[in-house]
Design a protein around this motif. Structure first.
Motif, PDB file in Angstrom:
ATOM      1  N   VAL A 301       0.860  -1.185   0.000  1.00 31.48           N
ATOM      2  CA  VAL A 301       0.000   0.000   0.000  1.00 31.48           C
ATOM      3  C   VAL A 301       0.896   1.235   0.000  1.00 31.48           C
ATOM      4  O   VAL A 301       1.723   1.417   0.897  1.00 31.48           O
ATOM      5  CB  VAL A 301      -0.921   0.007   1.237  1.00 31.48           C
ATOM      6  CG1 VAL A 301      -1.729   1.297   1.283  1.00 31.48           C
ATOM      7  CG2 VAL A 301      -1.837  -1.211   1.224  1.00 31.48           C
ATOM      8  N   GLY A 305      -5.351   7.307   0.215  1.00 29.43           N
ATOM      9  CA  GLY A 305      -6.772   7.492  -0.055  1.00 29.43           C
ATOM     10  C   GLY A 305      -7.639   6.409   0.563  1.00 29.43           C
ATOM     11  O   GLY A 305      -7.162   5.533   1.292  1.00 29.43           O
ATOM     12  N   PRO A 306      -8.945   6.431   0.253  1.00 29.88           N
ATOM     13  CA  PRO A 306      -9.891   5.463   0.817  1.00 29.88           C
ATOM     14  C   PRO A 306      -9.556   4.017   0.473  1.00 29.88           C
ATOM     15  O   PRO A 306      -9.768   3.124   1.298  1.00 29.88           O
ATOM     16  CB  PRO A 306     -11.230   5.874   0.199  1.00 29.88           C
ATOM     17  CG  PRO A 306     -11.055   7.302  -0.199  1.00 29.88           C
ATOM     18  CD  PRO A 306      -9.616   7.455  -0.570  1.00 29.88           C
ATOM     19  N   VAL A 307      -9.061   3.790  -0.749  1.00 29.02           N
ATOM     20  CA  VAL A 307      -8.725   2.421  -1.136  1.00 29.02           C
ATOM     21  C   VAL A 307      -7.576   1.893  -0.280  1.00 29.02           C
ATOM     22  O   VAL A 307      -7.600   0.744   0.183  1.00 29.02           O
ATOM     23  CB  VAL A 307      -8.358   2.357  -2.634  1.00 29.02           C
ATOM     24  CG1 VAL A 307      -7.871   0.949  -2.999  1.00 29.02           C
ATOM     25  CG2 VAL A 307      -9.562   2.731  -3.487  1.00 29.02           C
ATOM     26  N   SER A 308      -6.574   2.725  -0.056  1.00 30.09           N
ATOM     27  CA  SER A 308      -5.445   2.322   0.791  1.00 30.09           C
ATOM     28  C   SER A 308      -5.902   2.064   2.222  1.00 30.09           C
ATOM     29  O   SER A 308      -5.498   1.085   2.857  1.00 30.09           O
ATOM     30  CB  SER A 308      -4.367   3.410   0.778  1.00 30.09           C
ATOM     31  OG  SER A 308      -3.835   3.576  -0.517  1.00 30.09           O
ATOM     32  N   ALA A 310      -8.883   1.192   3.190  1.00 27.16           N
ATOM     33  CA  ALA A 310      -9.673  -0.034   3.212  1.00 27.16           C
ATOM     34  C   ALA A 310      -8.776  -1.270   3.153  1.00 27.16           C
ATOM     35  O   ALA A 310      -9.041  -2.282   3.823  1.00 27.16           O
ATOM     36  CB  ALA A 310     -10.665  -0.044   2.048  1.00 27.16           C
ATOM     37  N   ALA A 311      -7.714  -1.204   2.349  1.00 23.93           N
ATOM     38  CA  ALA A 311      -6.803  -2.341   2.239  1.00 23.93           C
ATOM     39  C   ALA A 311      -6.100  -2.621   3.564  1.00 23.93           C
ATOM     40  O   ALA A 311      -5.978  -3.776   3.995  1.00 23.93           O
ATOM     41  CB  ALA A 311      -5.780  -2.084   1.134  1.00 23.93           C
TER      42      ALA A 311
END
Length: 406
Positions: A301, A305-308, A310-311
């Motif tokens: 990662v 952002g939101p994707v990071s 969430a991961a």
């Protein structure tokens, strides 16, 4: 559910909540009410964790000599007295930093005794086939306390004095002591030994030898030691990586770390079903893999952002699930394997192995990250967290279906 187990479960649930409330409230007493310096706060935390490094073997011998129910009651009552003194001394203006350090040290010492006696008592309250389900229930409420206790302690300390919050912990321990005293188990709660007692050192060595020479207990203890040590190495590295390297705000770090809580709760609730379907060996090896492999995702990662987010939170959730299934399965297996007269010492040996290296591992995180960088260090630790599962597989534990006593 047997009434004896229900009382034990209620007692441990109350004390777990109190423990995690005090986890936040006790340092706040030092900072807010005693105006402690950073050095004094470090001394408090160091003294509070010191018994974890040395006290396990002695309590293991004690748990194999005395009535384990009474031993638990004494540890509860002792902690209730210590945490009653703190708010009383604070209210009368006589509390000192030295008193707080001594109280924390003694309370942790008593907790070590409890952590040995409680798992050793459980097989006297439920039959062997019910151990996995019983441990799942105990760990489920512990997971809830781990999530709710710190938040509750912090919120209460914002309304009333932190020392007054400690009084709630004392009440929880007193309640637990009363519940444990009223337990009427179907079987004996004091170990029965056929041979005369040996000296304390000899009995300690017998407990260590029982683990070292058993084909399942030895790799399980080694696996637990590796898992805890590398987690202690991982935790400060992840904090640095998320906040400093990725530039995420502290709230994001809190959300990532908190994601392990729901995973742990889910693991507690499903461990018995997973174990019944897959068998002991495959469950514990699979759980060890889930507890370590997701850490390898963290250095991949690179954004904020939101994707990071969430991961990283998803990784923590899966780790929490794996750790809890591993813990529940391991404790139930250890209880089923070990004969009653060795339960205290075998439990103590496991706990000692699991915790002994963690302070040194945590301290090594700094030199490791300074040498190779934080991101690379997390990758190394993630790879190392595969070792517990590989250790179990190399020993053949994954082939174990039914577990038998020593």
């Amino acid at each position: 559910m047997p009434s004896a187990f229900a009382r034990l479960w209620t007692a441990q649930s109350a004390s777990d909540l109190g423990t995690y409330v005090s986890f936040v409230a006790l340092p706040l007493v030092a900072v807010v009410e005693l105006d402690a310096s950073a050095t004094e706060l470090g001394l408090l935390v160091g003294a509070g964790t010191a018994p974890l490094a040395f006290a396990w073997p002695l309590f293991g011998v004690l748990a194999d000599r005395v009535d384990r129910r009474r031993m638990m009651a004494v540890t509860y009552a002792g902690r209730a007295l210590l945490y009653t003194w703190v708010p009383l001394a604070a209210a009368t203006g006589v509390l000192t930093m030295t008193q707080l350090v001594v109280a924390y040290f003694l309370a942790t010492l008593l907790k070590v005794g409890f952590d040995v006696a409680a798992p050793a008592l459980l097989p006297a309250l439920v039959n062997r086939n019910g151990l996995l389900a019983a441990n799942s229930r105990l760990e489920a409420t512990r997971s809830l306390a781990m999530a709710a206790g710190p938040a509750l302690g912090g919120a209460l300390a914002g309304v009333i004095r932190p020392s007054a919050v400690i009084a709630l912990d004392a009440a929880a321990y007193l309640t637990a002591a009363v519940l444990v005293v009223t337990i009427r188990p179907p079987g004996p709660v004091a170990p029965h030994t056929r041979a005369p007692r040996a000296g304390v050192l000899r009995e300690m060595r017998d407990g260590i030898a029982a683990v070292r020479h058993h084909p399942l207990l030895r790799p399980m203890a080694t696996s637990s030691a590796l898992l805890n040590a590398f987690y202690a190495l991982r935790t400060p590295l992840v904090t640095l990586y998320v906040v400093r390297d990725l530039g995420m705000p502290p709230a994001a770090l809190g959300a990532i770390l908190a994601a392990a809580g729901p995973g742990a709760l889910l693991g507690s609730l499903t461990a018995a079903k997973v174990g019944a379907r897959l068998g002991f060996g495959r469950t514990i090896v699979g759980a060890a893999l889930l507890a370590g492999a997701p850490v390898l995702l963290v250095p991949l990662v690179t954004g904020r952002g939101p994707v990071s987010l969430a991961a990283l939170a998803g990784s923590a959730l899966v780790v929490g699930f794996g750790v809890q299934v591993y813990n529940v399965t391991l404790v139930a297996g250890r209880q089923a394997i070990t004969p009653d007269h060795l339960l205290g010492r075998v439990t103590a040996t496991f706990r000692w192995a699991a915790w002994a290296a963690t302070p040194f591992a945590a301290a090594a995180s700094g030199p490791l990250s300074d040498t190779v960088g934080v991101r690379t260090a997390i990758g190394i630790v993630g790879a190392a967290l595969l070792l517990p599962a590989l250790r179990l597989m190399a020993s053949g534990v994954h082939h174990a279906g039914q577990i038998t006593r020593l």
